[in-house]
Design a protein around this motif. Structure first.
Motif, short mmCIF file in Angstrom:
data_model
loop_
_atom_site.label_atom_id
_atom_site.label_comp_id
_atom_site.label_asym_id
_atom_site.label_seq_id
_atom_site.Cartn_x
_atom_site.Cartn_y
_atom_site.Cartn_z
N ASN A 36 0.84 -1.19 0.00
CA ASN A 36 0.00 0.00 0.00
C ASN A 36 0.88 1.24 0.00
OD1 ASN A 36 -2.86 -1.02 0.41
ND2 ASN A 36 -1.77 -2.08 2.06
N PRO A 37 0.36 2.34 -0.55
CA PRO A 37 1.16 3.56 -0.61
C PRO A 37 1.27 4.24 0.76
CG PRO A 37 -1.04 3.98 -1.45
CD PRO A 37 -0.95 2.50 -1.19
N ALA A 38 2.36 5.00 0.89
CA ALA A 38 2.54 5.89 2.03
C ALA A 38 2.50 7.31 1.48
CB ALA A 38 3.86 5.62 2.73
N PHE A 39 1.75 8.17 2.13
CA PHE A 39 1.54 9.53 1.64
C PHE A 39 2.19 10.56 2.57
CE2 PHE A 39 -2.31 7.07 0.50
CZ PHE A 39 -2.21 7.14 -0.88
N ALA A 40 2.55 11.68 2.00
CA ALA A 40 3.05 12.80 2.81
C ALA A 40 1.96 13.22 3.79
CB ALA A 40 3.45 13.97 1.90
N GLY A 41 2.38 13.52 4.99
CA GLY A 41 1.44 14.02 6.00
C GLY A 41 0.67 12.95 6.75
N GLU A 42 0.88 11.67 6.45
CA GLU A 42 0.18 10.60 7.17
C GLU A 42 1.18 9.82 8.00
OE1 GLU A 42 -2.39 8.08 4.93
OE2 GLU A 42 -3.77 9.72 4.52
N GLU A 43 0.95 9.76 9.30
CA GLU A 43 1.87 9.11 10.23
C GLU A 43 2.02 7.62 9.94
OE1 GLU A 43 2.74 9.32 14.96
OE2 GLU A 43 0.65 8.94 14.37
N LEU A 44 3.26 7.15 10.05
CA LEU A 44 3.59 5.74 9.86
C LEU A 44 4.22 5.19 11.13
CD1 LEU A 44 5.34 6.03 6.37
CD2 LEU A 44 2.96 5.37 6.83
N SER A 45 3.95 3.92 11.40
CA SER A 45 4.60 3.18 12.47
C SER A 45 5.65 2.27 11.84
CB SER A 45 3.58 2.35 13.25
OG SER A 45 4.24 1.46 14.13
N LEU A 46 6.92 2.45 12.21
CA LEU A 46 8.02 1.65 11.70
C LEU A 46 8.43 0.65 12.76
CD1 LEU A 46 8.20 4.69 10.52
CD2 LEU A 46 10.42 3.98 9.72
N ARG A 47 8.53 -0.62 12.39
CA ARG A 47 8.82 -1.67 13.37
C ARG A 47 9.85 -2.64 12.82
NH1 ARG A 47 5.62 -4.29 17.78
NH2 ARG A 47 7.35 -5.28 18.86
N ILE A 48 10.81 -2.99 13.67
CA ILE A 48 11.81 -4.01 13.35
C ILE A 48 11.85 -4.97 14.54
CG2 ILE A 48 14.23 -4.51 12.88
CD1 ILE A 48 14.52 -1.63 11.86
N ALA A 49 11.71 -6.26 14.26
CA ALA A 49 11.76 -7.27 15.32
C ALA A 49 12.63 -8.43 14.85
CB ALA A 49 10.36 -7.76 15.66
N GLU A 50 13.49 -8.89 15.74
CA GLU A 50 14.36 -10.02 15.41
C GLU A 50 13.55 -11.30 15.54
OE1 GLU A 50 18.98 -11.18 16.20
OE2 GLU A 50 17.92 -10.08 17.75
N GLN A 51 13.50 -12.08 14.44
CA GLN A 51 12.78 -13.35 14.44
C GLN A 51 13.67 -14.48 14.94
OE1 GLN A 51 11.70 -13.30 10.21
NE2 GLN A 51 9.57 -13.27 10.88
N ALA A 52 14.92 -14.43 14.58
CA ALA A 52 15.94 -15.40 14.96
C ALA A 52 17.26 -14.66 14.87
CB ALA A 52 15.90 -16.60 14.00
N PRO A 53 18.31 -15.19 15.44
CA PRO A 53 19.59 -14.48 15.34
C PRO A 53 19.94 -14.13 13.89
CG PRO A 53 19.77 -16.27 16.91
CD PRO A 53 18.42 -16.40 16.24
N GLY A 54 20.13 -12.85 13.64
CA GLY A 54 20.50 -12.39 12.30
C GLY A 54 19.36 -12.27 11.31
N ARG A 55 18.11 -12.55 11.71
CA ARG A 55 16.94 -12.47 10.83
C ARG A 55 15.95 -11.46 11.40
NH1 ARG A 55 17.37 -14.12 5.96
NH2 ARG A 55 15.14 -14.16 5.87
N LEU A 56 15.66 -10.42 10.64
CA LEU A 56 14.76 -9.37 11.09
C LEU A 56 13.48 -9.36 10.29
CD1 LEU A 56 17.30 -6.41 11.26
CD2 LEU A 56 16.65 -7.98 13.10
N LYS A 57 12.38 -9.10 10.96
CA LYS A 57 11.09 -8.83 10.31
C LYS A 57 10.90 -7.33 10.38
CE LYS A 57 6.19 -9.69 10.38
NZ LYS A 57 5.07 -10.35 10.99
N MET A 58 10.52 -6.71 9.25
CA MET A 58 10.33 -5.27 9.19
C MET A 58 8.92 -4.98 8.69
SD MET A 58 13.91 -4.20 7.44
CE MET A 58 15.36 -4.03 8.45
#
Length: 118
Positions: free
Chosen positions: A76-98
């Motif tokens: 989905n698109p992200a637009f100027a002026g609309e707040e976004l939540s950015l998240r990074i979580a480690e699933q396993a050592p060296g593997r990230l979900k974003m």
């Protein structure tokens, strides 16, 4: 264990600056007049600008981290002026979900994974 979250409200100025740096000056990112006649109705963020914000968040957490690979989708698109939540979580050592979610409606703007090393 990595578990990071930040909020960001992108601006048209950031879209324009990223277009200058990246060379991706597609009208969908930088021309509000053109975009008014599209299905989006307004400018849309570059996908890699969104990813760059995630990567910056990760590097602020640990400057020694290096990327080995990434897999990204922008459903989905992200637009100027609309707040976004950015998240990074480690699933396993060296593997990230974003993920990047539009706060207003919960729409996913970026989903992906990255392999990292320190």
């Amino acid at each position: 264990m990595i578990d990071l979250q930040e909020y960001w409200t992108p601006t048209q100025t950031e879209f324009d600056a990223f277009a200058d740096v990246s060379g991706d000056d597609n009208a969908i990112h930088v021309d509000p007049g053109f975009c008014a006649s599209t299905a989006f109705g307004r400018t849309v963020s570059h996908g890699m600008l969104i990813y760059s914000k995630l990567w910056g968040m990760l590097k602020r957490h640990n400057g020694a981290i290096a990327q080995v690979s990434q897999s990204l989708m922008f459903p989905n698109p992200a637009f100027a002026g609309e707040e976004l939540s950015l998240r990074i979580a480690e699933q396993a050592p060296g593997r990230l979900k974003m993920s990047v979610i539009r706060v207003a409606d919960g729409a996913e703007c970026l989903v992906g994974e990255a392999e990292i090393t320190c």
